[in-house]
Design a protein around this motif. Structure first.
Motif, PDB file in Angstrom:
ATOM      1  N   GLU A   3     -18.097  45.142  33.556  1.00 15.42           N
ATOM      2  CA  GLU A   3     -16.739  44.068  33.117  1.00 15.42           C
ATOM      3  C   GLU A   3     -17.161  42.696  33.654  1.00 15.42           C
ATOM      4  O   GLU A   3     -16.972  41.805  32.794  1.00 15.42           O
ATOM      5  N   TYR A   6     -19.040  40.586  31.323  1.00 17.31           N
ATOM      6  CA  TYR A   6     -18.248  40.044  30.039  1.00 17.31           C
ATOM      7  C   TYR A   6     -17.256  38.952  30.434  1.00 17.31           C
ATOM      8  O   TYR A   6     -17.270  37.910  29.724  1.00 17.31           O
ATOM      9  N   LEU A 106      -9.205  47.984  29.095  1.00 13.54           N
ATOM     10  CA  LEU A 106      -9.980  48.246  30.474  1.00 13.54           C
ATOM     11  C   LEU A 106      -9.335  49.331  30.950  1.00 13.54           C
ATOM     12  O   LEU A 106      -7.970  49.763  30.862  1.00 13.54           O
ATOM     13  N   GLY A 243     -18.700  48.769  28.756  1.00 14.37           N
ATOM     14  CA  GLY A 243     -18.176  49.008  30.251  1.00 14.37           C
ATOM     15  C   GLY A 243     -18.568  50.238  30.754  1.00 14.37           C
ATOM     16  O   GLY A 243     -19.116  51.201  30.376  1.00 14.37           O
TER      17      GLY A 243
END
Length: 284
Positions: A3, A6, A106, A243
């Motif tokens: 994550e 990103y 998420l 992820g």
DNA sequence: CCGGATGTTCACCT
DNA sequence: GAGGTGAACATCCG
């Protein structure tokens, strides 16, 4: 860590732009004794020269004198470099640039961006905004974090470095190497190996057919090489997929969940202080 | 309503 | 010294 990678890519859009405003909406996000005015004074007028990542930490190096420093000292512009800003995201922190999150969704984070969870925002060229969004308020920003306390990044670690991360002694400590701790505990130790979180650790160990509670020092050479191969491949693959919650084991992390490989019922235990799901059928 | 969840740090045990 | 445990942080979800 995936994550954070990103977030790094998203944040690289503001590299090189001038910081025209800093707003600390929740002082809780500042690590230790740092105060909002410290952050504002240190950053306004500067620009970030890099957005780089080690493990789960996002670093922004800065350059050029801040507007305040120039005014106060009458110093010529940009000859030194500024402080390095470090961001840690806790479990639910995320980066938003101009209202665009890095990821659509998420795990365990609310589905939507809510302005009330913006804890810090930095404005560039009076136009673009990078915000830190964190519903659970475990994210922290700090200046000049001690990077020596982070092990090699898991995405690029070599097999030899992985071996010493798992079994070696940690500088600056002396004495014989210790390797009694559980394999998974060592993998999660950010000062040994940076970037592996709980879900990623379980996925990697499952793929490498290694039991999470094996003493780290008990691994044979071929097992370390196997772990290394799966570690690198898993990081690359889940990054591609979106992820750390996209692993093959994810759907089975529940009571009665079964190993996607051999159908054995998964065991739930605690290793390294974290909930651990693993297959007693093929992880040894 | 309760328990647990991508994480880190610290105090306190053994 | 090494390693483990639990708490704290705050909110959401099943």
């Amino acid at each position: 860590m995936l994550e954070v990678e990103y977030y790094r890519r998203l944040a690289s859009e503001v590299v090189g732009l001038t910081i025209t405003g800093v707003s600390v909406d929740d002082p809780h996000a500042l690590a230790g004794p740092l105060r909002p005015s410290d952050l504002i004074r240190a950053l306004e007028g500067r620009s970030f020269t890099t957005a780089r990542r080690t493990g789960k930490v996002l670093f922004f190096d800065s350059s050029g004198d801040s507007a305040t420093n120039e005014r106060e000292r009458g110093a010529p512009a940009s000859r030194g470099s500024g402080p390095t800003l470090a961001m840690r995201f806790g479990m639910t922190g995320s980066v938003i640039v101009d209202g665009h999150p890095a990821l659509d969704r998420l795990l365990y984070a609310p589905a939507h961006v809510d302005p009330k969870w913006i804890v810090l925002s930095i404005e560039f060229d009076d136009t673009f905004t990078l915000a830190l969004h964190d519903p659970r308020r475990m994210a922290r920003v700090a200046f000049n974090l001690d990077e020596e306390r982070l092990g090699p990044d898991a995405a690029t670690v070599s097999a030899a470095a992985l071996r010493s991360a798992l079994t070696g002694r940690l500088p600056p400590r002396r004495g014989p190497a210790t390797s009694g701790a559980a394999l998974k505990a060592r993998m999660l130790d950010q000062s040994r190996l940076a970037g592996i979180g709980n879900l990623l650790a379980d996925e990697i160990l499952w793929r490498a057919s290694l039991a999470p509670d094996r003493p780290a020092g008990s691994l044979a050479d071929h097992e370390i090489r196997r772990l290394h191969r799966h570690l690198r491949a898993t990081v690359a693959e889940l990054l591609e997929r979106g992820g750390s919650h996209t692993g093959n084991l994810m759907g089975e992390r529940r009571r009665g969940g079964r190993c996607p490989l051999d159908g054995t019922e998964l065991l739930r235990s605690t290793v390294g202080g974290r909930t651990t799901w693993w297959c007693p059928g093929h992880q040894h």
